[in-house]
Design an enzyme around this catalytic site. Structure first.
Site, PDB file in Angstrom:
ATOM      1  N   THR A 170       0.817  -1.216   0.000  1.00 12.25           N
ATOM      2  CA  THR A 170       0.000   0.000   0.000  1.00 12.25           C
ATOM      3  C   THR A 170       0.848   1.263   0.000  1.00 12.25           C
ATOM      4  O   THR A 170       0.590   2.206  -0.753  1.00 12.25           O
ATOM      5  CB  THR A 170      -0.936   0.019   1.221  1.00 12.25           C
ATOM      6  OG1 THR A 170      -1.751  -1.163   1.203  1.00 12.25           O
ATOM      7  CG2 THR A 170      -1.836   1.239   1.200  1.00 12.25           C
ATOM      8  N   SER A 171       1.901   1.287   0.837  1.00 16.11           N
ATOM      9  CA  SER A 171       2.756   2.473   0.924  1.00 16.11           C
ATOM     10  C   SER A 171       3.519   2.734  -0.363  1.00 16.11           C
ATOM     11  O   SER A 171       4.006   3.838  -0.587  1.00 16.11           O
ATOM     12  CB  SER A 171       3.751   2.326   2.083  1.00 16.11           C
ATOM     13  OG  SER A 171       3.066   2.209   3.311  1.00 16.11           O
ATOM     14  N   TYR A 182     -11.652  -3.409  -4.447  1.00 17.46           N
ATOM     15  CA  TYR A 182     -12.694  -2.959  -5.384  1.00 17.46           C
ATOM     16  C   TYR A 182     -13.632  -4.080  -5.814  1.00 17.46           C
ATOM     17  O   TYR A 182     -14.845  -3.899  -5.878  1.00 17.46           O
ATOM     18  CB  TYR A 182     -12.092  -2.273  -6.631  1.00 17.46           C
ATOM     19  CG  TYR A 182     -13.154  -1.686  -7.550  1.00 17.46           C
ATOM     20  CD1 TYR A 182     -13.783  -0.494  -7.212  1.00 17.46           C
ATOM     21  CD2 TYR A 182     -13.541  -2.329  -8.716  1.00 17.46           C
ATOM     22  CE1 TYR A 182     -14.773   0.041  -8.024  1.00 17.46           C
ATOM     23  CE2 TYR A 182     -14.531  -1.810  -9.539  1.00 17.46           C
ATOM     24  CZ  TYR A 182     -15.144  -0.616  -9.185  1.00 17.46           C
ATOM     25  OH  TYR A 182     -16.123  -0.095  -9.990  1.00 17.46           O
ATOM     26  N   TYR A 229      -2.386 -10.449   2.895  1.00 20.17           N
ATOM     27  CA  TYR A 229      -2.476  -9.049   3.338  1.00 20.17           C
ATOM     28  C   TYR A 229      -3.953  -8.701   3.444  1.00 20.17           C
ATOM     29  O   TYR A 229      -4.624  -8.479   2.451  1.00 20.17           O
ATOM     30  CB  TYR A 229      -1.747  -8.154   2.340  1.00 20.17           C
ATOM     31  CG  TYR A 229      -1.715  -6.674   2.677  1.00 20.17           C
ATOM     32  CD1 TYR A 229      -2.136  -6.167   3.901  1.00 20.17           C
ATOM     33  CD2 TYR A 229      -1.240  -5.764   1.734  1.00 20.17           C
ATOM     34  CE1 TYR A 229      -2.084  -4.815   4.181  1.00 20.17           C
ATOM     35  CE2 TYR A 229      -1.181  -4.402   1.997  1.00 20.17           C
ATOM     36  CZ  TYR A 229      -1.601  -3.940   3.221  1.00 20.17           C
ATOM     37  OH  TYR A 229      -1.556  -2.591   3.490  1.00 20.17           O
ATOM     38  N   ARG A 279      -9.225  -0.829   2.945  1.00 14.17           N
ATOM     39  CA  ARG A 279      -8.879  -0.471   1.574  1.00 14.17           C
ATOM     40  C   ARG A 279      -9.540  -1.413   0.568  1.00 14.17           C
ATOM     41  O   ARG A 279      -9.820  -1.014  -0.560  1.00 14.17           O
ATOM     42  CB  ARG A 279      -7.362  -0.522   1.368  1.00 14.17           C
ATOM     43  CG  ARG A 279      -6.539   0.389   2.259  1.00 14.17           C
ATOM     44  CD  ARG A 279      -6.451   1.841   1.843  1.00 14.17           C
ATOM     45  NE  ARG A 279      -5.666   2.187   0.717  1.00 14.17           N
ATOM     46  CZ  ARG A 279      -4.665   3.081   0.728  1.00 14.17           C
ATOM     47  NH1 ARG A 279      -4.243   3.632   1.855  1.00 14.17           N
ATOM     48  NH2 ARG A 279      -4.078   3.451  -0.367  1.00 14.17           N
ATOM     49  N   LYS A 281      -0.578 -10.342   7.168  1.00 10.47           N
ATOM     50  CA  LYS A 281      -0.477  -8.966   7.651  1.00 10.47           C
ATOM     51  C   LYS A 281      -1.902  -8.508   7.886  1.00 10.47           C
ATOM     52  O   LYS A 281      -2.692  -8.366   6.946  1.00 10.47           O
ATOM     53  CB  LYS A 281       0.200  -8.061   6.629  1.00 10.47           C
ATOM     54  CG  LYS A 281       0.177  -6.581   7.041  1.00 10.47           C
ATOM     55  CD  LYS A 281       0.735  -5.665   5.971  1.00 10.47           C
ATOM     56  CE  LYS A 281       0.628  -4.198   6.396  1.00 10.47           C
ATOM     57  NZ  LYS A 281       1.142  -3.252   5.378  1.00 10.47           N
ATOM     58  N   ILE A 317       4.321  -4.652   9.978  1.00  7.44           N
ATOM     59  CA  ILE A 317       4.661  -4.052   8.685  1.00  7.44           C
ATOM     60  C   ILE A 317       4.018  -2.675   8.717  1.00  7.44           C
ATOM     61  O   ILE A 317       2.873  -2.483   8.321  1.00  7.44           O
ATOM     62  CB  ILE A 317       4.158  -4.922   7.518  1.00  7.44           C
ATOM     63  CG1 ILE A 317       4.689  -6.360   7.685  1.00  7.44           C
ATOM     64  CG2 ILE A 317       4.593  -4.339   6.177  1.00  7.44           C
ATOM     65  CD1 ILE A 317       4.122  -7.358   6.694  1.00  7.44           C
TER      66      ILE A 317
END
Length: 307
Positions: free
Chosen positions: A52-53, A115, A141, A146, A170, A212
């Site tokens: 994501t980052s 999505y 993850y 999100r 995660k 993380i």
């Protein structure tokens, strides 16, 4: 590596490194390597990219592979490497995860598709198909904020039982009851990483493998020291670091990650704060909050803050 060995090694503070961009918004390859070197020198136990980052949905497939290549080269075996290989597209996830295996990554971090909002059976089939296509250890993850979908514990349990290379998760999940039940149902040796900054320390107390955390992009040493202190049995130090970092954790999520993180790194002279659209910089008010927080924590001196 064997999965038992992976479960022993893949622990601690894994920094989800940002993707730095030039002023023209191309990948800043030199800065990416510099950031990874800084992370390792500061004590981060592992590196991830294109999570994501790292703004993966704003990168092309070729760019994602390039970032993975650059990271692998910069790490040079010094710490473990777990790139993000997930996508909202199943075939892309397959391709990137196989690429991670080919390049010798220590693990692949595969996000719950965003999505699409798949149901639990569809999630199971997606992850099982990906896991069956490689031998590389896989870290799920789970980030319902999100992806708009939460992988339920029962689904994760099925995957842990049916896919020996799915070795952990995660959990960017604020539901602490949920994460407790992950270890209860998937096994105490299932690697549980926190993806929620305020749960990094509490997750260790129930047997978590580490975290993380996007905050490690800005303050890698102290984030890693939380894990080190816990492992050394210095609970008071771990607790103190947890509370010391709370203001930084809070301000870095005043806007969508990684925007405030990139603003902070820009102020620190580590990278430009450039983001790719549709993301944009936080408001002037939030940027000033970031600056004040960095100064209060002595990450940024008064002289640096006025530049």
């Amino acid at each position: 590596m064997a999965y038992t060995e992976a479960k022993k090694r893949l622990r601690g503070s894994i920094c989800p490194v940002i993707t730095p961009f030039t002023e023209e918004c191309t990948i800043d390859e030199k800065t990416l390597k510099e950031l990874i070197n800084w992370q390792i020198e500061s004590g981060s136990h592992g590196i991830s990219v294109t999570g994501t980052s790292g703004e993966p949905s704003s990168l092309t497939m070729a760019e994602r592979k390039r970032v993975m290549d650059l990271a692998k080269e910069a790490i040079d075996g010094r710490v473990f490497f777990a790139p993000g290989t997930g996508s909202t597209n199943h075939d892309e996830t397959m391709e990137l995860t196989k690429y991670a295996e080919e390049m010798g990554a220590d693990a692949a971090m595969v996000i719950v598709p965003y999505y699409n909002k798949p149901n639990q059976e569809a999630l199971y089939q997606h992850f099982k198909t990906v896991a069956d296509s490689v031998k590389t250890p896989i870290i799920i993850y789970n980030i319902p904020g999100r992806s708009a979908v939460n992988m339920e514990v029962s689904t994760m349990k099925r995957l842990a039982q049916d896919c020996p290379n799915i070795i952990g998760v995660k959990e960017a999940n604020k539901d602490f009851e949920h994460v407790n039940r992950v270890l209860l149902n998937c096994g105490r040796d299932f690697l549980l990483f926190s993806g929620i900054e305020l749960l990094c320390y509490p997750m260790l107390a129930i047997g978590g493998a580490g975290f993380i955390s996007a905050t490690a992009n800005v303050e890698p040493k102290k984030v890693a020291e939380i894990y080190n202190a816990w492992e050394a049995g210095d609970v008071a130090k771990a607790q103190n670091l947890h509370f010391e970092l709370m203001p930084l954790n809070d301000v870095l999520f005043k806007d969508t990650n990684p925007a405030p993180v990139k603003v902070a790194l820009g102020m620190m002279g580590k990278a430009t704060p450039k983001l790719r659209m549709p993301l944009g910089l936080p408001s002037a008010e939030i940027q000033e909050e970031v600056r004040e927080t960095l100064m209060n924590l002595n990450i940024l001196s008064k002289e640096e803050a006025t530049k």
